[in-house]
Design a protein around this motif. Structure first.
Motif, PDB file in Angstrom:
ATOM      1  N   CYS A   1       0.844  -1.285  -0.109  1.00  0.00           N
ATOM      2  CA  CYS A   1       0.232  -0.092   0.167  1.00  0.00           C
ATOM      3  C   CYS A   1       0.844   1.188  -0.127  1.00  0.00           C
ATOM      4  CB  CYS A   1      -0.845  -0.137   1.213  1.00  0.00           C
ATOM      5  SG  CYS A   1      -2.403   1.222   0.893  1.00  0.00           S
ATOM      6  N   MET A   2       2.235   1.234   0.522  1.00  0.00           N
ATOM      7  CA  MET A   2       2.845   2.475   0.691  1.00  0.00           C
ATOM      8  C   MET A   2       3.318   2.515  -0.731  1.00  0.00           C
ATOM      9  SD  MET A   2       4.349   4.621   2.942  1.00  0.00           S
ATOM     10  CE  MET A   2       3.718   5.966   1.674  1.00  0.00           C
ATOM     11  N   ALA A   3       3.772   1.475  -1.327  1.00  0.00           N
ATOM     12  CA  ALA A   3       4.222   1.745  -2.930  1.00  0.00           C
ATOM     13  C   ALA A   3       3.131   2.321  -3.715  1.00  0.00           C
ATOM     14  CB  ALA A   3       4.736   0.516  -3.393  1.00  0.00           C
ATOM     15  N   LEU A   4       1.811   1.854  -3.657  1.00  0.00           N
ATOM     16  CA  LEU A   4       0.907   2.313  -4.337  1.00  0.00           C
ATOM     17  C   LEU A   4       0.384   3.814  -3.915  1.00  0.00           C
ATOM     18  CD1 LEU A   4      -1.738  -0.623  -3.802  1.00  0.00           C
ATOM     19  CD2 LEU A   4      -0.702   0.029  -6.031  1.00  0.00           C
ATOM     20  N   THR A   5       0.717   4.156  -2.914  1.00  0.00           N
ATOM     21  CA  THR A   5       0.387   5.493  -2.405  1.00  0.00           C
ATOM     22  C   THR A   5       1.407   6.609  -3.113  1.00  0.00           C
ATOM     23  OG1 THR A   5       1.627   5.481  -0.576  1.00  0.00           O
ATOM     24  CG2 THR A   5      -0.789   5.038  -0.440  1.00  0.00           C
ATOM     25  N   MET A   6       2.685   6.141  -3.226  1.00  0.00           N
ATOM     26  CA  MET A   6       3.852   6.900  -3.706  1.00  0.00           C
ATOM     27  C   MET A   6       3.925   6.767  -5.395  1.00  0.00           C
ATOM     28  SD  MET A   6       4.806   8.525  -1.373  1.00  0.00           S
ATOM     29  CE  MET A   6       6.381   9.292  -2.250  1.00  0.00           C
ATOM     30  N   ASN A   7       3.093   5.692  -5.745  1.00  0.00           N
ATOM     31  CA  ASN A   7       3.307   5.357  -7.328  1.00  0.00           C
ATOM     32  C   ASN A   7       1.818   4.897  -7.814  1.00  0.00           C
ATOM     33  OD1 ASN A   7       4.272   5.116  -9.861  1.00  0.00           O
ATOM     34  ND2 ASN A   7       5.309   3.042  -9.526  1.00  0.00           N
ATOM     35  N   PRO A   8       0.868   5.969  -7.772  1.00  0.00           N
ATOM     36  CA  PRO A   8      -0.461   5.443  -8.130  1.00  0.00           C
ATOM     37  C   PRO A   8      -0.656   5.596  -9.601  1.00  0.00           C
ATOM     38  CG  PRO A   8      -0.291   7.962  -7.532  1.00  0.00           C
ATOM     39  CD  PRO A   8       1.037   7.050  -7.294  1.00  0.00           C
ATOM     40  N   PRO A   9      -1.740   5.130  -9.921  1.00  0.00           N
ATOM     41  CA  PRO A   9      -2.040   5.433 -11.326  1.00  0.00           C
ATOM     42  C   PRO A   9      -1.877   6.611 -12.246  1.00  0.00           C
ATOM     43  CG  PRO A   9      -3.789   4.329 -10.615  1.00  0.00           C
ATOM     44  CD  PRO A   9      -2.960   4.861  -9.321  1.00  0.00           C
ATOM     45  N   LYS A  10      -1.126   6.582 -13.434  1.00  0.00           N
ATOM     46  CA  LYS A  10      -0.604   7.816 -13.989  1.00  0.00           C
ATOM     47  C   LYS A  10      -1.573   8.610 -15.293  1.00  0.00           C
ATOM     48  CE  LYS A  10       3.203   7.744 -11.967  1.00  0.00           C
ATOM     49  NZ  LYS A  10       3.167   6.481 -10.961  1.00  0.00           N
ATOM     50  N   PRO A  11      -1.637   9.546 -15.690  1.00  0.00           N
ATOM     51  CA  PRO A  11      -2.675   9.800 -16.550  1.00  0.00           C
ATOM     52  C   PRO A  11      -2.359   8.945 -17.872  1.00  0.00           C
ATOM     53  CG  PRO A  11      -1.443  11.746 -15.600  1.00  0.00           C
ATOM     54  CD  PRO A  11      -0.798  10.467 -15.056  1.00  0.00           C
ATOM     55  N   GLY A  12      -3.454   8.599 -18.404  1.00  0.00           N
ATOM     56  CA  GLY A  12      -3.464   7.612 -19.571  1.00  0.00           C
ATOM     57  C   GLY A  12      -3.575   6.301 -19.405  1.00  0.00           C
ATOM     58  N   GLU A  13      -3.499   5.698 -18.115  1.00  0.00           N
ATOM     59  CA  GLU A  13      -3.435   4.470 -17.567  1.00  0.00           C
ATOM     60  C   GLU A  13      -4.994   4.099 -17.192  1.00  0.00           C
ATOM     61  OE1 GLU A  13       1.037   3.700 -15.858  1.00  0.00           O
ATOM     62  OE2 GLU A  13      -0.786   4.035 -14.399  1.00  0.00           O
ATOM     63  N   PRO A  14      -5.358   2.902 -17.471  1.00  0.00           N
ATOM     64  CA  PRO A  14      -6.704   2.569 -17.328  1.00  0.00           C
ATOM     65  C   PRO A  14      -7.323   2.866 -16.048  1.00  0.00           C
ATOM     66  CG  PRO A  14      -5.653   0.751 -18.347  1.00  0.00           C
ATOM     67  CD  PRO A  14      -4.701   1.700 -17.835  1.00  0.00           C
ATOM     68  N   SER A  15      -6.654   2.951 -14.846  1.00  0.00           N
ATOM     69  CA  SER A  15      -7.375   3.512 -13.895  1.00  0.00           C
ATOM     70  C   SER A  15      -7.099   4.651 -13.349  1.00  0.00           C
ATOM     71  CB  SER A  15      -6.948   2.207 -12.465  1.00  0.00           C
ATOM     72  OG  SER A  15      -7.030   0.914 -12.856  1.00  0.00           O
ATOM     73  N   TYR A  16      -6.438   5.499 -14.067  1.00  0.00           N
ATOM     74  CA  TYR A  16      -6.001   6.936 -13.553  1.00  0.00           C
ATOM     75  C   TYR A  16      -7.591   7.720 -13.463  1.00  0.00           C
ATOM     76  CZ  TYR A  16      -4.580  11.699 -13.332  1.00  0.00           C
ATOM     77  OH  TYR A  16      -4.557  13.030 -12.954  1.00  0.00           O
ATOM     78  N   GLU A  17      -8.471   7.732 -14.510  1.00  0.00           N
ATOM     79  CA  GLU A  17      -9.535   8.624 -14.259  1.00  0.00           C
ATOM     80  C   GLU A  17     -10.457   8.305 -12.885  1.00  0.00           C
ATOM     81  OE1 GLU A  17     -13.722   9.533 -16.816  1.00  0.00           O
ATOM     82  OE2 GLU A  17     -12.004   8.489 -17.631  1.00  0.00           O
ATOM     83  N   LEU A  18     -10.639   7.075 -12.614  1.00  0.00           N
ATOM     84  CA  LEU A  18     -11.236   6.772 -11.320  1.00  0.00           C
ATOM     85  C   LEU A  18     -10.635   7.252 -10.287  1.00  0.00           C
ATOM     86  CD1 LEU A  18     -13.570   5.813  -9.727  1.00  0.00           C
ATOM     87  CD2 LEU A  18     -12.592   3.422 -10.149  1.00  0.00           C
ATOM     88  N   PHE A  19      -9.311   6.868 -10.044  1.00  0.00           N
ATOM     89  CA  PHE A  19      -8.364   7.198  -8.980  1.00  0.00           C
ATOM     90  C   PHE A  19      -8.387   8.810  -8.756  1.00  0.00           C
ATOM     91  CE2 PHE A  19      -4.052   8.932  -8.026  1.00  0.00           C
ATOM     92  CZ  PHE A  19      -4.079   8.512  -6.594  1.00  0.00           C
ATOM     93  N   ALA A  20      -8.247   9.705  -9.725  1.00  0.00           N
ATOM     94  CA  ALA A  20      -7.994  10.954  -9.771  1.00  0.00           C
ATOM     95  C   ALA A  20      -9.376  11.653  -9.224  1.00  0.00           C
ATOM     96  CB  ALA A  20      -7.928  11.523 -11.122  1.00  0.00           C
ATOM     97  N   LYS A  21     -10.439  11.025  -9.742  1.00  0.00           N
ATOM     98  CA  LYS A  21     -11.875  11.293  -9.407  1.00  0.00           C
ATOM     99  C   LYS A  21     -11.932  10.991  -7.631  1.00  0.00           C
ATOM    100  CE  LYS A  21     -16.958  11.083  -9.993  1.00  0.00           C
ATOM    101  NZ  LYS A  21     -17.250  11.195  -8.544  1.00  0.00           N
ATOM    102  N   GLU A  22     -11.717   9.854  -7.342  1.00  0.00           N
ATOM    103  CA  GLU A  22     -11.764   9.507  -5.829  1.00  0.00           C
ATOM    104  C   GLU A  22     -10.902  10.455  -5.131  1.00  0.00           C
ATOM    105  OE1 GLU A  22     -12.805   4.824  -6.059  1.00  0.00           O
ATOM    106  OE2 GLU A  22     -10.803   5.272  -6.134  1.00  0.00           O
ATOM    107  N   ARG A  23      -9.753  10.606  -5.389  1.00  0.00           N
ATOM    108  CA  ARG A  23      -8.694  11.620  -4.797  1.00  0.00           C
ATOM    109  C   ARG A  23      -9.276  13.029  -4.505  1.00  0.00           C
ATOM    110  NH1 ARG A  23      -4.134  13.075  -8.568  1.00  0.00           N
ATOM    111  NH2 ARG A  23      -5.824  13.969  -9.263  1.00  0.00           N
ATOM    112  N   ASP A  24      -9.517  13.484  -5.754  1.00  0.00           N
ATOM    113  CA  ASP A  24     -10.063  15.001  -5.662  1.00  0.00           C
ATOM    114  C   ASP A  24     -11.472  15.040  -4.922  1.00  0.00           C
ATOM    115  OD1 ASP A  24      -7.999  15.268  -7.339  1.00  0.00           O
ATOM    116  OD2 ASP A  24      -9.061  15.587  -9.293  1.00  0.00           O
ATOM    117  N   ASP A  25     -12.327  14.057  -4.870  1.00  0.00           N
ATOM    118  CA  ASP A  25     -13.775  14.310  -4.154  1.00  0.00           C
ATOM    119  C   ASP A  25     -13.222  14.174  -2.642  1.00  0.00           C
ATOM    120  OD1 ASP A  25     -15.121  14.188  -6.719  1.00  0.00           O
ATOM    121  OD2 ASP A  25     -15.674  12.136  -6.342  1.00  0.00           O
ATOM    122  N   ILE A  26     -12.224  13.288  -2.368  1.00  0.00           N
ATOM    123  CA  ILE A  26     -12.024  13.266  -0.870  1.00  0.00           C
ATOM    124  C   ILE A  26     -11.584  14.678  -0.517  1.00  0.00           C
ATOM    125  CG2 ILE A  26     -10.436  12.027   0.846  1.00  0.00           C
ATOM    126  CD1 ILE A  26     -11.128   9.613  -1.044  1.00  0.00           C
TER     127      ILE A  26
END
Length: 499
Positions: free
Chosen positions: A354-379
């Motif tokens: 989980c520490m590796a994931l928080t420091m290296n999350p999905p990047k723009p253009g990757e399949p999970s990025y849009e949902l990740f960015a929305k969840e992050r920004d909403d919170i």
């Protein structure tokens, strides 16, 4: 030199036995009195009497221990997807996996498990699995624009082990001091006490948004040294806990230079680095500041930088993941830190992942990025709105003022407590803000932590509260708090008036 078995050795032993024969060691029953008193005397206000009583009430906590998942915050989807695949490897080979998981989650889980022989149920290297340390290092490099050598990086069970390692290593006896901000997170005062050292306080300036002044630091260090103390390190919490401030870069450079001048290790607690809300404020790591100062500080000031998965917008508190990076530490000192980490064999693998994931999350253009960015920004946007509401609520109350919640997850309002309430607290041998918080809990179920548990300037009173209750509940919680405060002030004002 006496040889083993020499008559003089026997005579010496006989003499020693004669001299000590009057000393008789009786068995000691297990009790608080026979424990290490450093353990007994160490205090941890966040898990203190108020939190214990709140648990007894079995109510939902309206302010907790900095743990945001119990407050209905949904976890980050990508993190949980990768973690679930790592926990049950057979899912990766299931023909339905591609229908359930996005391809980048599957790829990331394979990458991690290929680098962790035995999977998450086996031991990793004591400093953390190399594949995961490399990803954390990449995240640090992306954040700071400067290289991160994984030889300087430890993955840990939360940020707390880094504090324990540092205190255990630096504190030799009560003459060794650690400069610690006041107010401070009680982990520091507790571990300093636990390992037999002395806390050397430096007070943050509330009127200056809880920033640090050089004059105060120099007075404290000078006084300690005249008393024969050795000042070993300086703790900085940025963004602040419990104070919620974000340090200005000029202030950070001032602190680095001070550590250079005084020969101190800089311990940077940066676990709230993604929790920034105030306009015009941004997080800058102490490593970045140190690397860009352009003088001999860059290569000479020892720095420990700490981070955690417990805070931020992810809040994976119970998973216990973190890291610390050591800069400008001699190899022989790092070897001792490695020895300390190896005593516990390794940090837990789920926390490492989980520490590796928080420091290296999905990047723009990757399949999970849009949902990740929305969840992050909403919170984060919701936390920002809650931070504003909390300050507005406190500032509207009689005798209460609150600095802007610039970052972290806390507000630390200052209370003007009526003299009758101060006296009532003294009659109970309690601090006035403790009595305030306990009455607040009893009447409303809202849990706060008294400022006296974090340290505060003499004659001032504060409470720490989080901004973590669900946004849909925040107004109701604020109204309940305001109603209690009005009643508290009236109750003790009336007592004053009757005398």
């Amino acid at each position: 030199m006496l040889a083993y078995g020499d008559r003089r050795t026997s005579s010496y032993d006989d003499l020693l036995e004669t001299l000590t024969s009057h000393i008789k060691r009786e068995p000691e029953a297990l009790s608080v009195k026979t424990l290490n008193q450093n353990v007994v005397e160490a205090e941890y206000a966040v898990r203190g009497a108020i939190a214990i009583k709140s648990a007894a009430y079995q109510q939902q906590l309206k302010e907790g221990k900095g743990d945001d998942l119990p407050f209905d915050k949904k976890p980050i989807t990508f993190f949980r997807q990768v973690l679930s695949l790592c926990e049950y490897r057979e899912l990766l080979d299931n023909e339905l996996a591609a229908q359930i998981y996005p391809p980048d989650a599957i790829e990331r889980a394979r990458q991690y498990l290929d680098g962790i022989p035995g999977g998450v149920g086996a031991y990793s290297e004591s400093k953390g699995a190399v594949v995961l340390r490399k990803q954390v290092a990449q995240g640090i490099e992306a954040r700071d624009g400067h290289p991160c050598d994984i030889d300087n990086l430890w993955l840990t069970d939360g940020a707390s082990p880094a504090v324990h390692y540092c205190m255990k290593s630096l504190l030799r006896n009560e003459h060794d001091c650690i400069l610690c901000p006041i107010p401070q997170y009680p982990l520091y005062s507790a571990t300093i006490k636990l390992y037999g050292g002395t806390l050397l306080p430096y007070y943050l300036e509330e009127s200056e948004g809880w920033q640090t002044t050089l004059d105060n630091l120099r007075v404290q260090v000078g006084t300690a040294r005249r008393q024969g103390k050795q000042v070993r390190a300086m703790v900085v919490i940025n963004p602040g806990n419990p104070t919620g401030q974000v340090l200005d870069r000029d202030n950070q450079e001032l602190l680095v230079r001070f550590c250079k001048e005084e020969g101190l290790v800089l311990m940077a607690d940066e676990v709230y680095q993604t929790n920034i809300y105030a306009e015009g404020k941004s997080f800058v790591s102490f490593k970045k500041v140190l690397m860009e100062m352009g003088d001999d500080c860059t290569t000479s000031v020892p720095l420990v930088s700490m981070n955690s998965i417990s805070k931020g917008f992810f809040g994976e508190c119970g998973r216990r993941g973190g890291y610390f990076e050591c800069i400008n530490f001699p190899k022989e000192v790092k070897d001792q830190l490695y020895k300390l980490s190896s005593i516990s064999l390794c940090p837990n693998l789920s926390g490492q992942i989980c520490m590796a994931l928080t420091m290296n999350p999905p990047k723009p253009g990757e399949p999970s990025y849009e949902l990740f960015a929305k969840e992050r920004d909403d919170i984060l946007s919701s936390l920002k709105r809650r931070a504003v509401l909390v300050k507005e609520t406190f500032d509207s109350l009689e005798g209460v003022s609150c600095t802007t919640v610039e970052g972290s997850m806390y507000a630390f309002p200052r209370l003007t407590i009526p003299p009758a309430a101060v006296k009532a607290a003294a009659d109970q041998d309690k601090q006035p803000d403790f009595v305030y918080c306990m009455e607040l809990l009893d009447k409303t179920g809202i849990v706060t932590v008294p400022g006296s548990g974090f340290g505060q300037e003499k004659g001032t009173f504060h409470v720490r509260t989080t901004i973590l209750p669900p946004e849909s509940d925040m107004q109701a919680v604020s109204d309940k708090f305001a109603e209690f405060h009005k009643g508290f002030m009236a109750k003790y004002k009336n007592q004053n008036g009757s005398k």
